[in-house]
Scaffold this motif. Structure first.
Motif, short mmCIF file in Angstrom:
data_model
loop_
_atom_site.label_atom_id
_atom_site.label_comp_id
_atom_site.label_asym_id
_atom_site.label_seq_id
_atom_site.Cartn_x
_atom_site.Cartn_y
_atom_site.Cartn_z
N LYS A 52 0.82 -1.22 0.00
CA LYS A 52 0.00 0.00 0.00
C LYS A 52 0.85 1.27 0.00
O LYS A 52 0.49 2.26 -0.64
CB LYS A 52 -0.97 0.01 1.18
N ALA A 53 1.97 1.28 0.70
CA ALA A 53 2.82 2.47 0.72
C ALA A 53 3.37 2.76 -0.68
O ALA A 53 3.55 3.92 -1.04
CB ALA A 53 3.96 2.30 1.72
N ALA A 54 3.59 1.73 -1.48
CA ALA A 54 4.11 1.91 -2.84
C ALA A 54 3.10 2.61 -3.75
O ALA A 54 3.50 3.20 -4.76
CB ALA A 54 4.51 0.56 -3.43
N GLU A 55 1.84 2.57 -3.39
CA GLU A 55 0.80 3.23 -4.19
C GLU A 55 0.72 4.73 -3.91
O GLU A 55 0.10 5.47 -4.66
CB GLU A 55 -0.56 2.60 -3.89
N PHE A 56 1.35 5.17 -2.84
CA PHE A 56 1.30 6.58 -2.42
C PHE A 56 2.28 7.40 -3.24
O PHE A 56 3.44 7.04 -3.38
CB PHE A 56 1.66 6.68 -0.93
N GLU A 57 1.80 8.52 -3.77
CA GLU A 57 2.66 9.40 -4.55
C GLU A 57 2.47 10.84 -4.11
O GLU A 57 1.35 11.30 -3.93
CB GLU A 57 2.32 9.29 -6.04
N LEU A 58 3.60 11.54 -3.95
CA LEU A 58 3.59 12.97 -3.66
C LEU A 58 4.86 13.55 -4.26
O LEU A 58 5.96 13.17 -3.84
CB LEU A 58 3.52 13.24 -2.16
N PRO A 59 4.73 14.45 -5.24
CA PRO A 59 5.92 15.03 -5.86
C PRO A 59 6.84 15.69 -4.83
O PRO A 59 6.37 16.31 -3.87
CB PRO A 59 5.35 16.07 -6.83
N HIS A 60 8.12 15.53 -5.04
CA HIS A 60 9.16 16.16 -4.22
C HIS A 60 9.18 15.64 -2.78
O HIS A 60 9.72 16.32 -1.89
CB HIS A 60 9.04 17.69 -4.23
N ALA A 61 8.61 14.48 -2.55
CA ALA A 61 8.61 13.87 -1.21
C ALA A 61 9.39 12.57 -1.26
O ALA A 61 9.46 11.91 -2.30
CB ALA A 61 7.18 13.61 -0.75
N ALA A 62 9.97 12.21 -0.14
CA ALA A 62 10.66 10.92 -0.05
C ALA A 62 9.64 9.80 -0.27
O ALA A 62 8.48 9.92 0.15
CB ALA A 62 11.31 10.77 1.32
#
Length: 120
Positions: A52-62
């Motif tokens: 589930k964490a791999a599905e999370f996206e946020l530009p310019h974030a770790a």
């Protein structure tokens, strides 16, 4: 006694910046040698599940999987009992190292001496 940071994250993909901030602060604290306890509640509960964490996206974030891995390796990650139940998540479903615990354990943690708590 070593100081401890307890972080409760309520946001997930529904509020990505707030979610990312919580994981980032927790991971930086672990890297700095602080004892960290990260609590997954609300929509962040899903990140206790494999992939589930791999599905999370946020530009310019770790990347969230990297942050979560560092927390599992050097801190404690807890999934809220009620939040897990509402989502049909059991202990057998979660990532290795994630425990499921409730409000009593959270209160015990934040009431310890030398503890700082944050809620995101």
């Amino acid at each position: 006694m070593t100081k401890q940071l307890v972080i409760k994250v309520t946001a997930g993909a529904d509020a990505p910046e707030r979610c990312s901030q919580a994981f980032t602060v927790a991971a930086v604290a672990v890297a700095s040698g602080v004892r960290v306890s990260l609590w997954l509640t609300g929509e962040s509960s899903w990140f206790a599940l494999p992939g589930k964490a791999a599905e999370f996206e946020l530009p310019h974030a770790a990347p969230l999987p990297d942050l979560l891995d560092s927390l599992l390796a050097g801190g404690a990650v807890t999934l809220c009992t009620q939040c897990a139940a509402r989502r049909g998540i059991t202990q057998d479903d979660v990532l290795d190292g994630v425990r499921i615990a409730g409000a009593q354990v959270f209160v015990q943690e934040v009431m310890e001496e030398d503890v700082r708590a944050l809620v995101y």
